[in-house]
Structure formats: structure tokens, C-alpha cells
Design an enzyme around this catalytic site. Structure first.
Site, PDB file in Angstrom:
ATOM      1  N   ARG A   7      -1.273 -11.145 -21.525  1.00 51.11           N
ATOM      2  CA  ARG A   7      -0.355 -11.252 -20.383  1.00 51.11           C
ATOM      3  C   ARG A   7      -0.581 -12.558 -19.618  1.00 51.11           C
ATOM      4  NH1 ARG A   7      -0.308  -8.392 -14.946  1.00 51.11           N
ATOM      5  NH2 ARG A   7       1.881  -8.358 -14.319  1.00 51.11           N
ATOM      6  N   HIS A  11       2.398 -15.141 -18.884  1.00 51.87           N
ATOM      7  CA  HIS A  11       2.769 -15.538 -17.517  1.00 51.87           C
ATOM      8  C   HIS A  11       2.578 -17.032 -17.296  1.00 51.87           C
ATOM      9  CE1 HIS A  11       3.181 -11.616 -15.075  1.00 51.87           C
ATOM     10  NE2 HIS A  11       3.371 -11.341 -16.354  1.00 51.87           N
ATOM     11  N   ASN A  39       1.995 -12.054 -10.043  1.00 53.43           N
ATOM     12  CA  ASN A  39       0.638 -12.303 -10.537  1.00 53.43           C
ATOM     13  C   ASN A  39      -0.472 -11.772  -9.634  1.00 53.43           C
ATOM     14  OD1 ASN A  39       1.775 -13.740 -12.693  1.00 53.43           O
ATOM     15  ND2 ASN A  39       1.723 -15.673 -11.577  1.00 53.43           N
ATOM     16  N   HIS A 139       3.305  -4.464 -25.133  1.00 50.47           N
ATOM     17  CA  HIS A 139       2.981  -3.315 -24.291  1.00 50.47           C
ATOM     18  C   HIS A 139       2.421  -2.146 -25.095  1.00 50.47           C
ATOM     19  CE1 HIS A 139       5.873  -4.800 -20.895  1.00 50.47           C
ATOM     20  NE2 HIS A 139       4.713  -5.428 -20.899  1.00 50.47           N
TER      21      HIS A 139
END
Length: 272
Positions: A7, A11, A39, A139
Site C-alpha cells: 500500500r 500511495h 495517509n 486486498h
């Protein structure tokens, strides 16, 4: 930490490219992506990158960028979790700037957005709907805070009732972990509860069974094209692994800096 590192890379790359800008601490003269809403108190793994960087600097000073380290660490974390291996090109430089909050929010997909909006954000980065499905498959590992899906349990779209598309037995289980009170917002639930630390195709099986935790994930079943891809990955996990590696390769080359366009930070949290 596999899901967190994956992740962290996503990001970073989705906001102005893979440039290590998310790793920078905010200062009076430098905007920080770390503290942007998507975040803050959510993205993790900074210490892992710091630790690797420290060792790399001792062995090979001022040679390997923080961005390359994050790219490799994310890939290896997926492999250690049982997922696919993909080749990683090297030679990225680290940015000398970071995005402000508005830039982060505008570029990153949100779990509260409709599928069309999420797809548009991917398309703007050169991805297609297949990449949306494939990268959503990340996920299959990790956890989500209750705040990211709680409205589906109690007040879906202002109805005062649960989301009718969510499996009823799952709703009952989730309500026990995420009661309808503010102090449960940061409680964690496995995105793929049956194997939240194993990289597999369980995420897609959940979607077919109306058990996707995030509304944005379950929405993949509302479109004929994306639903067809989901079903393919249920029956052919090897196809998911192959396609995930290909999409991650694309992601890792998004908007990279090379040569004089960036620097090789000696401390990932600060400019040289």
C-alpha cells in the site's frame, strides 16, 4: 507488513509518480504527503524502509534511491506472503518535493468513490479496467479500519439499514467488531478474513459471495466487464498472479524520475 508495504508503494506511485515523496517528513518549507487524509494514521511501513536504507547506505553509500528500495521491498513482501514474483527495473531517483493534501486526495482512489470515479483515476495514470480489477486484488492481504466500511453495516446511503448487497451473516460478524459508535472507527478487520496474511485469490471469491469488505471493491461485481474478470480470477488463480505482476510492473514505472530530475536521498525522510 506485506500489505502495508504494498500500500505504501501504491500511495507513493499514484501521487505524481514513483518518487519516494510519501516517505518525506513534513517541514516548514516542505508539504508532506504523510499527513494527508488518505495517509495519516493509516499508511505504515516507513520504519521498514528506513531500516533497509540504513543497511544499504553502509554497504553502498549514495547509490540506491529510497524509491528503488520501496519498489523492491513491496515486491519481495508480496513474494514472502505467497504471491507472485515480477521483475523490477532499477535506477529511479527520489523527488525533491512532495504533493499537498489536495493533490493526494484528488489522485488517490477512495473506498467511498463509485467505480466510475476510481476507473477514471486509473485511466488518467495510463491504466485500464483490467488493472483496476487486478490491483484491487492486493486486498487479498491486510486489514481495513472500520471507518472505511461502517456505513455499509448501519446506514447505507442514508437508508438507516445495512447495504443489501452485503452478505447478511458477514454483516452480523462485522457489527460485533465495528459497533455503531465512534470509538470503533480504528478497529481492524481483515480484507480477506479467511487468509488476511496469505496472498491468494480469496479476495475475488469474497466478491462473488457478496462478501467484499469495501464498497468500492464489491462494486467490481456491478459492471459486466469487471465482474467477468473477477470470476476468471476465482477459477484461475495463476492468471491473477501473472496479471498482478504485470500491473505492478506498470505501477512501479509510473512517473519515475531519473538522472538529474531527482536525487538519491541518504535519509528517506529528508532531502539531502
Amino acid at each position: 507488513m506485506a500489505a502495508s508495504l504494498l500500500r505504501l508503494q501504491f500511495h507513493d506511485c499514484f501521487v505524481n509518480g514513483c518518487d519516494g515523496s510519501i516517505l518525506l517528513d513534513e517541514t516548514s518549507s516542505l508539504k508532506g504527503e504523510k499527513n494527508a487524509v488518505p495517509n495519516k494514521n493509516s499508511v505504515r511501513g516507513y520504519e521498514v524502509i528506513d531500516s533497509i536504507k540504513s543497511d544499504v547506505e553502509k554497504a553502498c553509500p549514495s547509490t540506491v534511491s529510497c524509491t528503488d528500495i520501496l519498489t523492491l521491498a513491496s515486491r519481495d513482501a508480496v513474494v514472502f506472503a505467497g504471491g507472485p514474483f515480477w521483475n523490477v527495473q532499477l535506477g529511479r531517483r527520489d523527488s525533491r518535493t512532495a504533493s499537498d493534501e489536495d493533490g493526494v486526495v484528488k489522485q488517490l482512489p477512495s473506498p467511498f468513490e463509485p467505480l466510475a470515479n476510481i476507473t477514471a483515476k486509473f485511466t488518467s495514470k495510463g491504466f485500464d479496467s483490467k488493472d483496476v480489477v487486478v490491483l484491487s486484488g492486493a486486498h487479498t492481504i491486510g486489514f481495513a479500519q472500520c471507518s472505511t466500511f461502517k456505513k455499509r453495516l448501519f446506514n447505507f446511503e442514508g437508508s438507516g439499514n445495512p447495504d443489501p448487497s452485503l452478505d447478511s451473516s458477514l454483516i452480523k460478524n462485522l457489527k460485533s467488531v465495528c459497533p455503531n459508535q465512534d470509538d470503533s472507527d480504528t478497529n481492524l478487520v481483515g480484507l480477506d478474513a479467511s487468509s488476511s496474511s496469505k496472498f491468494d485469490n480469496g479476495f475475488f471469491k469474497n466478491l462473488v459471495n457478496n462478501s467484499g469488505l469495501l464498497q468500492s471493491d464489491q462494486a467490481l461485481m456491478t459492471d459486466n466487464s469487471t465482474a467477468s474478470m473477477v470470476k476468471t480470477y476465482v477459477y484461475f488463480p495463476s492468471s491473477f498472479f501473472r496479471d498482478f505482476g504485470a500491473s505492478m510492473f506498470k505501477l512501479s514505472n509510473l512517473g519515475v524520475l531519473t538522472a538529474k530530475d531527482g536525487e538519491i536521498r541518504t535519509n528517506c525522510r529528508a532531502l539531502n
